[in-house]
Design a protein around this motif. Sequence first.
Motif, PDB file in Angstrom:
ATOM      1  N   PHE A   1      32.145  45.875  31.152  1.00 39.54           N
ATOM      2  CA  PHE A   1      32.115  46.021  32.645  1.00 39.54           C
ATOM      3  C   PHE A   1      33.412  46.389  33.322  1.00 39.54           C
ATOM      4  O   PHE A   1      33.438  46.802  34.688  1.00 39.54           O
ATOM      5  N   GLN A   2      34.236  46.060  32.832  1.00 40.77           N
ATOM      6  CA  GLN A   2      35.451  46.123  33.580  1.00 40.77           C
ATOM      7  C   GLN A   2      35.391  47.598  33.252  1.00 40.77           C
ATOM      8  O   GLN A   2      36.285  48.312  34.439  1.00 40.77           O
ATOM      9  N   VAL A   3      34.952  48.664  32.759  1.00 45.23           N
ATOM     10  CA  VAL A   3      35.160  49.990  32.209  1.00 45.23           C
ATOM     11  C   VAL A   3      33.896  50.545  33.580  1.00 45.23           C
ATOM     12  O   VAL A   3      34.747  51.938  34.361  1.00 45.23           O
ATOM     13  N   GLY A   5      34.515  48.577  36.701  1.00 46.28           N
ATOM     14  CA  GLY A   5      35.051  48.990  37.836  1.00 46.28           C
ATOM     15  C   GLY A   5      35.343  47.301  37.924  1.00 46.28           C
ATOM     16  O   GLY A   5      35.329  47.185  39.259  1.00 46.28           O
ATOM     17  N   SER A   6      34.509  46.258  37.227  1.00 38.27           N
ATOM     18  CA  SER A   6      34.302  45.051  37.940  1.00 38.27           C
ATOM     19  C   SER A   6      36.016  44.181  37.505  1.00 38.27           C
ATOM     20  O   SER A   6      36.823  45.227  36.654  1.00 38.27           O
ATOM     21  N   LYS A   7      36.354  44.095  38.571  1.00 38.10           N
ATOM     22  CA  LYS A   7      37.740  43.366  38.461  1.00 38.10           C
ATOM     23  C   LYS A   7      37.661  42.182  38.145  1.00 38.10           C
ATOM     24  O   LYS A   7      38.709  41.730  37.992  1.00 38.10           O
ATOM     25  N   LYS A   8      37.085  41.088  38.302  1.00 35.05           N
ATOM     26  CA  LYS A   8      36.744  39.940  37.513  1.00 35.05           C
ATOM     27  C   LYS A   8      35.687  39.286  36.853  1.00 35.05           C
ATOM     28  O   LYS A   8      34.333  40.341  36.772  1.00 35.05           O
ATOM     29  N   ILE A   9      35.110  39.443  35.706  1.00 35.53           N
ATOM     30  CA  ILE A   9      34.497  38.778  34.536  1.00 35.53           C
ATOM     31  C   ILE A   9      34.910  36.778  34.093  1.00 35.53           C
ATOM     32  O   ILE A   9      35.238  36.552  34.536  1.00 35.53           O
ATOM     33  N   GLN A  39      39.541  32.937  42.102  1.00 41.76           N
ATOM     34  CA  GLN A  39      39.724  32.036  40.742  1.00 41.76           C
ATOM     35  C   GLN A  39      40.037  30.497  41.576  1.00 41.76           C
ATOM     36  O   GLN A  39      39.767  30.084  40.212  1.00 41.76           O
ATOM     37  N   MET A  65      37.524  36.006  32.795  1.00 38.90           N
ATOM     38  CA  MET A  65      38.968  37.273  32.980  1.00 38.90           C
ATOM     39  C   MET A  65      39.219  37.391  33.712  1.00 38.90           C
ATOM     40  O   MET A  65      38.533  38.052  34.890  1.00 38.90           O
ATOM     41  N   ASN A  66      40.548  38.428  34.085  1.00 44.77           N
ATOM     42  CA  ASN A  66      41.329  39.131  35.069  1.00 44.77           C
ATOM     43  C   ASN A  66      41.645  38.221  35.918  1.00 44.77           C
ATOM     44  O   ASN A  66      41.717  38.521  37.434  1.00 44.77           O
TER      45      ASN A  66
END
Length: 66
Positions: A1-3, A5-9, A39, A65-66
């Motif tokens: 998901f981060q690859v 483009g997701s900033k938060k998971i 957050q 995450m993140n």
Amino acid sequence: FQVAGSKKIIMSLWKVNDAATKELMTSFYRYWMALGDPQIAFRKAQQKVKEEFEAPYYWGAFVMMN
């Protein structure tokens, strides 16, 4: 998901009750739109789920995450 483009998971570490998941996600988005901080919104959503589902099994499975 981060690859992609997701900033938060937000994910669960184990299979969780559908009602608890629904409560967490609807509360999360409601708080996020009201507060503007994902957050803080996530923490408040976890606390809301904890009020209805006291056992950590229901609210402790979720992590951001993140």
